[in-house]
Write a protein that holds these residues in place. Structure first.
Motif, PDB file in Angstrom:
ATOM      1  N   ILE A  10       7.810 -23.229 -41.978  1.00  0.00           N
ATOM      2  CA  ILE A  10       7.318 -24.302 -42.070  1.00  0.00           C
ATOM      3  C   ILE A  10       6.337 -24.669 -41.007  1.00  0.00           C
ATOM      4  O   ILE A  10       5.648 -25.484 -41.254  1.00  0.00           O
ATOM      5  CB  ILE A  10       8.428 -25.249 -42.390  1.00  0.00           C
ATOM      6  CG1 ILE A  10       9.364 -24.797 -43.803  1.00  0.00           C
ATOM      7  CG2 ILE A  10       8.028 -26.798 -42.830  1.00  0.00           C
ATOM      8  CD1 ILE A  10       8.262 -24.795 -45.315  1.00  0.00           C
ATOM      9  N   GLU A  11       6.776 -24.800 -39.833  1.00  0.00           N
ATOM     10  CA  GLU A  11       5.975 -25.174 -38.905  1.00  0.00           C
ATOM     11  C   GLU A  11       4.190 -24.382 -38.665  1.00  0.00           C
ATOM     12  O   GLU A  11       3.824 -25.226 -38.357  1.00  0.00           O
ATOM     13  CB  GLU A  11       6.743 -24.852 -37.183  1.00  0.00           C
ATOM     14  CG  GLU A  11       8.243 -26.014 -37.235  1.00  0.00           C
ATOM     15  CD  GLU A  11       8.938 -25.403 -35.943  1.00  0.00           C
ATOM     16  OE1 GLU A  11       8.515 -24.146 -36.347  1.00  0.00           O
ATOM     17  OE2 GLU A  11       9.036 -26.206 -36.079  1.00  0.00           O
ATOM     18  N   TYR A  12       4.521 -23.413 -39.081  1.00  0.00           N
ATOM     19  CA  TYR A  12       3.235 -23.637 -39.067  1.00  0.00           C
ATOM     20  C   TYR A  12       2.490 -23.341 -39.633  1.00  0.00           C
ATOM     21  O   TYR A  12       1.352 -23.614 -39.913  1.00  0.00           O
ATOM     22  CB  TYR A  12       3.201 -20.956 -39.429  1.00  0.00           C
ATOM     23  CG  TYR A  12       3.769 -20.216 -38.090  1.00  0.00           C
ATOM     24  CD1 TYR A  12       2.911 -20.789 -37.082  1.00  0.00           C
ATOM     25  CD2 TYR A  12       4.673 -19.787 -38.172  1.00  0.00           C
ATOM     26  CE1 TYR A  12       2.830 -19.942 -35.454  1.00  0.00           C
ATOM     27  CE2 TYR A  12       5.121 -19.341 -36.319  1.00  0.00           C
ATOM     28  CZ  TYR A  12       4.703 -18.553 -35.756  1.00  0.00           C
ATOM     29  OH  TYR A  12       4.370 -18.529 -34.682  1.00  0.00           O
ATOM     30  N   ARG A  39      15.492 -20.364 -29.818  1.00  0.00           N
ATOM     31  CA  ARG A  39      13.606 -21.126 -30.135  1.00  0.00           C
ATOM     32  C   ARG A  39      12.681 -21.120 -31.163  1.00  0.00           C
ATOM     33  O   ARG A  39      11.212 -20.256 -29.652  1.00  0.00           O
ATOM     34  CB  ARG A  39      13.288 -21.357 -29.091  1.00  0.00           C
ATOM     35  CG  ARG A  39      14.963 -22.513 -28.435  1.00  0.00           C
ATOM     36  CD  ARG A  39      14.847 -23.673 -28.566  1.00  0.00           C
ATOM     37  NE  ARG A  39      13.777 -24.839 -28.701  1.00  0.00           N
ATOM     38  CZ  ARG A  39      14.719 -25.974 -29.029  1.00  0.00           C
ATOM     39  NH1 ARG A  39      15.143 -26.234 -29.991  1.00  0.00           N
ATOM     40  NH2 ARG A  39      13.445 -26.926 -29.511  1.00  0.00           N
ATOM     41  N   LEU A  56       3.082 -26.107 -42.045  1.00  0.00           N
ATOM     42  CA  LEU A  56       2.362 -27.436 -41.137  1.00  0.00           C
ATOM     43  C   LEU A  56       1.173 -27.563 -39.983  1.00  0.00           C
ATOM     44  O   LEU A  56       0.365 -28.513 -40.023  1.00  0.00           O
ATOM     45  CB  LEU A  56       3.588 -28.396 -40.371  1.00  0.00           C
ATOM     46  CG  LEU A  56       2.856 -29.697 -40.217  1.00  0.00           C
ATOM     47  CD1 LEU A  56       2.700 -30.269 -42.038  1.00  0.00           C
ATOM     48  CD2 LEU A  56       4.512 -30.329 -39.904  1.00  0.00           C
ATOM     49  N   ALA A  57       0.965 -26.483 -39.741  1.00  0.00           N
ATOM     50  CA  ALA A  57      -0.088 -26.651 -38.226  1.00  0.00           C
ATOM     51  C   ALA A  57      -1.317 -26.457 -38.707  1.00  0.00           C
ATOM     52  O   ALA A  57      -2.670 -26.861 -38.254  1.00  0.00           O
ATOM     53  CB  ALA A  57       0.510 -26.218 -37.062  1.00  0.00           C
ATOM     54  N   PHE A  95       9.380 -20.675 -33.791  1.00  0.00           N
ATOM     55  CA  PHE A  95       8.684 -21.533 -34.554  1.00  0.00           C
ATOM     56  C   PHE A  95       8.834 -20.758 -36.242  1.00  0.00           C
ATOM     57  O   PHE A  95       9.153 -19.870 -36.464  1.00  0.00           O
ATOM     58  CB  PHE A  95       7.188 -21.490 -34.943  1.00  0.00           C
ATOM     59  CG  PHE A  95       6.319 -21.846 -33.511  1.00  0.00           C
ATOM     60  CD1 PHE A  95       6.919 -23.239 -33.540  1.00  0.00           C
ATOM     61  CD2 PHE A  95       6.283 -21.382 -32.541  1.00  0.00           C
ATOM     62  CE1 PHE A  95       6.068 -24.294 -32.584  1.00  0.00           C
ATOM     63  CE2 PHE A  95       5.423 -21.952 -31.271  1.00  0.00           C
ATOM     64  CZ  PHE A  95       5.507 -23.709 -31.205  1.00  0.00           C
ATOM     65  N   LEU A  96       9.635 -21.826 -37.166  1.00  0.00           N
ATOM     66  CA  LEU A  96       9.461 -22.115 -38.612  1.00  0.00           C
ATOM     67  C   LEU A  96       8.402 -21.647 -39.000  1.00  0.00           C
ATOM     68  O   LEU A  96       7.435 -21.926 -39.138  1.00  0.00           O
ATOM     69  CB  LEU A  96      10.327 -22.087 -38.909  1.00  0.00           C
ATOM     70  CG  LEU A  96      11.871 -22.449 -38.099  1.00  0.00           C
ATOM     71  CD1 LEU A  96      12.839 -23.387 -38.967  1.00  0.00           C
ATOM     72  CD2 LEU A  96      12.753 -21.473 -38.476  1.00  0.00           C
TER      73      LEU A  96
END
Length: 50
Positions: free
Chosen positions: A13-15, A8, A17-18, A10-11
């Motif tokens: 894309i998630e970084y 699990r 987006l944040a 973070f990808l």
């Protein structure tokens, strides 16, 4: 049956987006703050005139 471990993490894309959400919120706060300062300056000038 092979038991695969799922990590699990973070990808990218998630970084991104944040980061984008944070930039959007900071930009909105910055605009609101500048507008507030401008309105305060206008109010002070009109009070000095009266």
């Amino acid at each position: 049956m092979i038991n695969k471990k799922r990590t699990r993490a973070f990808l990218l894309i998630e970084y991104l987006l944040a980061l984008g959400l944070t930039a959007f919120l900071l930009g909105t706060i910055n605009i609101a703050f500048k507008t507030s300062l401008r309105m305060n300056a206008t109010t002070e000038k009109s009070e000095q005139i009266e």
